[in-house]
Scaffold this motif. Sequence first.
Motif, PDB file in Angstrom:
ATOM      1  N   CYS A   1       5.759  45.133  -7.223  1.00 44.85           N
ATOM      2  CA  CYS A   1       6.939  45.613  -6.499  1.00 44.85           C
ATOM      3  C   CYS A   1       6.565  46.275  -5.178  1.00 44.85           C
ATOM      4  O   CYS A   1       7.409  46.440  -4.299  1.00 44.85           O
ATOM      5  N   CYS A   2       5.294  46.636  -5.021  1.00 44.47           N
ATOM      6  CA  CYS A   2       4.795  47.191  -3.759  1.00 44.47           C
ATOM      7  C   CYS A   2       4.330  46.079  -2.819  1.00 44.47           C
ATOM      8  O   CYS A   2       4.041  46.334  -1.655  1.00 44.47           O
ATOM      9  N   ARG A   3       4.242  44.855  -3.346  1.00 45.39           N
ATOM     10  CA  ARG A   3       3.707  43.766  -2.539  1.00 45.39           C
ATOM     11  C   ARG A   3       4.691  42.625  -2.302  1.00 45.39           C
ATOM     12  O   ARG A   3       4.829  42.165  -1.170  1.00 45.39           O
ATOM     13  N   LEU A   4       5.373  42.149  -3.335  1.00 47.03           N
ATOM     14  CA  LEU A   4       6.140  40.912  -3.194  1.00 47.03           C
ATOM     15  C   LEU A   4       7.441  41.025  -2.397  1.00 47.03           C
ATOM     16  O   LEU A   4       7.705  40.172  -1.555  1.00 47.03           O
ATOM     17  N   PRO A   5       8.294  42.016  -2.639  1.00 48.32           N
ATOM     18  CA  PRO A   5       9.571  42.019  -1.902  1.00 48.32           C
ATOM     19  C   PRO A   5       9.410  42.535  -0.470  1.00 48.32           C
ATOM     20  O   PRO A   5       8.474  43.277  -0.161  1.00 48.32           O
ATOM     21  N   ASP A   6      10.347  42.116   0.394  1.00 46.56           N
ATOM     22  CA  ASP A   6      10.418  42.768   1.697  1.00 46.56           C
ATOM     23  C   ASP A   6      11.201  44.062   1.507  1.00 46.56           C
ATOM     24  O   ASP A   6      12.105  44.125   0.682  1.00 46.56           O
ATOM     25  N   ILE A   7      10.811  45.098   2.217  1.00 52.26           N
ATOM     26  CA  ILE A   7      11.462  46.403   2.093  1.00 52.26           C
ATOM     27  C   ILE A   7      11.829  46.850   3.500  1.00 52.26           C
ATOM     28  O   ILE A   7      10.982  47.358   4.248  1.00 52.26           O
ATOM     29  N   ASP A   8      13.077  46.603   3.872  1.00 55.09           N
ATOM     30  CA  ASP A   8      13.528  46.893   5.227  1.00 55.09           C
ATOM     31  C   ASP A   8      13.309  48.348   5.619  1.00 55.09           C
ATOM     32  O   ASP A   8      12.885  48.633   6.742  1.00 55.09           O
ATOM     33  N   GLU A   9      13.597  49.261   4.700  1.00 60.67           N
ATOM     34  CA  GLU A   9      13.482  50.690   5.007  1.00 60.67           C
ATOM     35  C   GLU A   9      12.060  51.095   5.416  1.00 60.67           C
ATOM     36  O   GLU A   9      11.869  52.095   6.110  1.00 60.67           O
ATOM     37  N   LEU A  10      11.087  50.318   4.986  1.00 57.81           N
ATOM     38  CA  LEU A  10       9.690  50.618   5.304  1.00 57.81           C
ATOM     39  C   LEU A  10       9.101  49.595   6.283  1.00 57.81           C
ATOM     40  O   LEU A  10       7.898  49.596   6.520  1.00 57.81           O
ATOM     41  N   GLN A  11       9.948  48.720   6.823  1.00 56.90           N
ATOM     42  CA  GLN A  11       9.502  47.647   7.707  1.00 56.90           C
ATOM     43  C   GLN A  11       8.351  46.857   7.070  1.00 56.90           C
ATOM     44  O   GLN A  11       7.388  46.468   7.730  1.00 56.90           O
ATOM     45  N   LYS A  12       8.485  46.615   5.761  1.00 54.74           N
ATOM     46  CA  LYS A  12       7.449  45.909   5.010  1.00 54.74           C
ATOM     47  C   LYS A  12       7.864  44.470   4.764  1.00 54.74           C
ATOM     48  O   LYS A  12       8.880  44.211   4.140  1.00 54.74           O
ATOM     49  N   PRO A  13       7.089  43.507   5.278  1.00 52.84           N
ATOM     50  CA  PRO A  13       7.411  42.104   5.003  1.00 52.84           C
ATOM     51  C   PRO A  13       7.046  41.713   3.571  1.00 52.84           C
ATOM     52  O   PRO A  13       6.239  42.384   2.914  1.00 52.84           O
ATOM     53  N   ALA A  14       7.630  40.626   3.112  1.00 53.26           N
ATOM     54  CA  ALA A  14       7.324  40.100   1.781  1.00 53.26           C
ATOM     55  C   ALA A  14       5.860  39.688   1.699  1.00 53.26           C
ATOM     56  O   ALA A  14       5.244  39.312   2.703  1.00 53.26           O
ATOM     57  N   ASN A  15       5.329  39.777   0.508  1.00 53.74           N
ATOM     58  CA  ASN A  15       3.985  39.295   0.175  1.00 53.74           C
ATOM     59  C   ASN A  15       2.854  40.029   0.880  1.00 53.74           C
ATOM     60  O   ASN A  15       1.763  39.489   1.057  1.00 53.74           O
ATOM     61  N   MET A  16       3.104  41.271   1.260  1.00 60.48           N
ATOM     62  CA  MET A  16       2.071  42.137   1.827  1.00 60.48           C
ATOM     63  C   MET A  16       2.172  43.490   1.134  1.00 60.48           C
ATOM     64  O   MET A  16       3.277  43.974   0.903  1.00 60.48           O
ATOM     65  N   LEU A  17       1.044  44.080   0.806  1.00 54.09           N
ATOM     66  CA  LEU A  17       1.067  45.383   0.160  1.00 54.09           C
ATOM     67  C   LEU A  17       1.679  46.415   1.101  1.00 54.09           C
ATOM     68  O   LEU A  17       1.314  46.497   2.274  1.00 54.09           O
ATOM     69  N   CYS A  18       2.605  47.188   0.594  1.00 54.06           N
ATOM     70  CA  CYS A  18       3.228  48.271   1.349  1.00 54.06           C
ATOM     71  C   CYS A  18       2.146  49.258   1.783  1.00 54.06           C
ATOM     72  O   CYS A  18       1.173  49.491   1.065  1.00 54.06           O
ATOM     73  N   ARG A  19       2.341  49.866   2.933  1.00 51.12           N
ATOM     74  CA  ARG A  19       1.350  50.839   3.425  1.00 51.12           C
ATOM     75  C   ARG A  19       1.240  52.050   2.499  1.00 51.12           C
ATOM     76  O   ARG A  19       0.254  52.778   2.558  1.00 51.12           O
ATOM     77  N   HIS A  20       2.233  52.249   1.622  1.00 57.27           N
ATOM     78  CA  HIS A  20       2.201  53.355   0.667  1.00 57.27           C
ATOM     79  C   HIS A  20       1.735  52.910  -0.717  1.00 57.27           C
ATOM     80  O   HIS A  20       1.598  53.741  -1.608  1.00 57.27           O
TER      81      HIS A  20
END
Length: 136
Positions: A17-36
């Motif tokens: 869940c930290c890697r697969l979805p895109d997370i707009d609130e964190l400017q996180k694209p899909a399939n990349m580990l979130c910076r957090h």
Amino acid sequence: MLTPSATSRACGTCTLCCRLPDIDELQKPANMLCRHGVEGRGCSIYETRPQGCRDFWCLWLMGTRLGEHWNPIHSHMMVYAQGPQVTVLVEPEHAEIWRTAPYVEEITRWASELQAEGGYIIVFAGDAVTKVAPPA
């Protein structure tokens, strides 16, 4: 059909869940580990994570009808519901796993059940997006 219930399941080392979805609130694209996100440990800002992350419910974790074989660590997939849509996110490195037994049979059955309720299933596997049609 696929709704959360009480469970004793835990994330363990899963961080899909930290890697697969895109997370707009964190400017996180899909399939990349979130910076957090910390591989094997989870979210480093869990207590202050954004609302979108707080609203997320992994259906395997929540004790739905998903059997143990759906554990994201083993299946390389995470499943969640949002309104009438059930989404299956597949690790890009295992993009075809959802098309294998027992997953494809269960996903197809869910598509039939959801269609009867006005819902549907979308599978994201790498760059491919598939709306699963119930059997004819």
